[in-house]
Enzyme design. Sequence first.
Site, PDB file in Angstrom:
ATOM      1  N   HIS A  78      27.385   4.126  -2.730  1.00  0.00           N
ATOM      2  CA  HIS A  78      27.579   2.718  -3.098  1.00  0.00           C
ATOM      3  C   HIS A  78      26.350   1.887  -2.755  1.00  0.00           C
ATOM      4  O   HIS A  78      25.628   2.168  -1.798  1.00  0.00           O
ATOM      5  CB  HIS A  78      28.847   2.133  -2.466  1.00  0.00           C
ATOM      6  CG  HIS A  78      28.866   2.077  -0.969  1.00  0.00           C
ATOM      7  ND1 HIS A  78      28.355   1.018  -0.248  1.00  0.00           N
ATOM      8  CD2 HIS A  78      29.364   2.937  -0.047  1.00  0.00           C
ATOM      9  CE1 HIS A  78      28.540   1.227   1.046  1.00  0.00           C
ATOM     10  NE2 HIS A  78      29.145   2.398   1.199  1.00  0.00           N
ATOM     11  N   ASP A  80      26.280  -1.582  -2.241  1.00  0.00           N
ATOM     12  CA  ASP A  80      26.441  -2.774  -1.410  1.00  0.00           C
ATOM     13  C   ASP A  80      26.392  -2.434   0.067  1.00  0.00           C
ATOM     14  O   ASP A  80      26.593  -1.289   0.470  1.00  0.00           O
ATOM     15  CB  ASP A  80      27.756  -3.480  -1.735  1.00  0.00           C
ATOM     16  CG  ASP A  80      28.989  -2.643  -1.410  1.00  0.00           C
ATOM     17  OD1 ASP A  80      28.973  -1.441  -1.722  1.00  0.00           O
ATOM     18  OD2 ASP A  80      29.968  -3.192  -0.859  1.00  0.00           O
ATOM     19  N   GLU A 174      31.887  -1.424  -2.643  1.00  0.00           N
ATOM     20  CA  GLU A 174      32.712  -0.481  -1.882  1.00  0.00           C
ATOM     21  C   GLU A 174      33.148  -1.073  -0.559  1.00  0.00           C
ATOM     22  O   GLU A 174      34.274  -0.840  -0.098  1.00  0.00           O
ATOM     23  CB  GLU A 174      31.931   0.818  -1.653  1.00  0.00           C
ATOM     24  CG  GLU A 174      32.740   1.958  -1.030  1.00  0.00           C
ATOM     25  CD  GLU A 174      32.698   2.024   0.489  1.00  0.00           C
ATOM     26  OE1 GLU A 174      33.378   2.885   1.062  1.00  0.00           O
ATOM     27  OE2 GLU A 174      31.980   1.196   1.111  1.00  0.00           O
TER      28      GLU A 174
END
Length: 409
Positions: A78, A80, A174
Amino acid sequence: MKHLVERFLRYVTFDTQSNPHVAQCPSSPGQLVFAELLKQEMLDFGLSDVTLDEHGYLMAKLPSNVDYDVPPIGFIAHMDTAPDASGKNVNPQFVEDYQGGDIALGLGDEVLSPVQYPDLHNLHGHNLITTDGTTLLGADNKAGIAEILSAIAMLIENPDIPHGDICIGFTPDEEIGRGADLFDVEKFGAKWAYTIDGGPQGELEYENFNAASADVIFHGVSVHPGTAKGKMVNAMNLAAQFQVKMPADQTPETTEGYEGFFHLKSGELGIARSELGYIIRDFDREGLEERKALMQKLVDEMNAGLKHGSVELNITDSYYNMREMVEPYPHIIELAKQAMEACDVEPLIKPIRGGTDGARLSFMGLPCPNIFTGGFNFHGIHEFISVEMMEKSVLVIVKIAELTAKKHG
């Protein structure tokens, strides 16, 4: 492998902190900016089917280099970083050949101490990357992205290593529980996948919490304090009474391993209205239901004792333990174990005291265990990572691809 650290250091310069208070996906513009960079890198690699949608889901494929059928497999990370600490202006520090003792973080008073973080005792001789004490590092999960792309580069540069189709997926949001919301499993194309989102070397995880969130709303009665006797119901007092009744020995700071918990995560206080936000975690689905029932019981008891004012409970399930969706496919776990052992990595099979995109994806038809990145202390200013463990993660990814092809050759 030579570009692994360089990739990671470049990736952490992007501010991709997700925002739980924004409904759109991605929840922060920096994630799309970062995704555009990764998209270009994958195009430069010559990967096929490179797509980036408006929500920040980035996918690509490294085509098979063998002339027989191999099930396509995937690797996912992910983009983020967590809202818990700033991810802006990350300034990594290098600690070469760590020999023990405290590590000063930047110019302030923050230190990374083996007294507080005993994992450091096992890392003598490692090259470490730390923060400067003002931000998180972003190893969760930019290390996973760097490791996946470094593994892909290794497969491209070494065409003698056999592999089937390798599907790559990078997701937004996420950290705020939305990473799988708009993930197109059919488009992704893998039969199974691995998230590269774990911690220390050897972690192999296919169990995670069953999770729910609970909002407890306390409705009071606001009256001028000078004339409040017998009339005022202070919602803040109701909130305090409720929290005192919650099990004090079932919180994150008092539990470990397979023990579940209640976690008071947020609060908004006022006389007329107060609200407490909890997350509820348990590895057993029945245990999760029991925890939810306990909160409802406490609410019902409080309401029964109130002449004025009231208490309201709203519970929403978040995700479930992926174990029930992964265990029917034991070869997925066995393959990862064999790959680790072939790379001189001891598999550490343990439950995830949290969740991953893989947990949700497993219930969407894509069995998806989790593999280590080599990082520690995620979500805070004491986050750090071992370069040597990052390199091992790359080798394990490559070996999984190779073993998958060889087992079907």
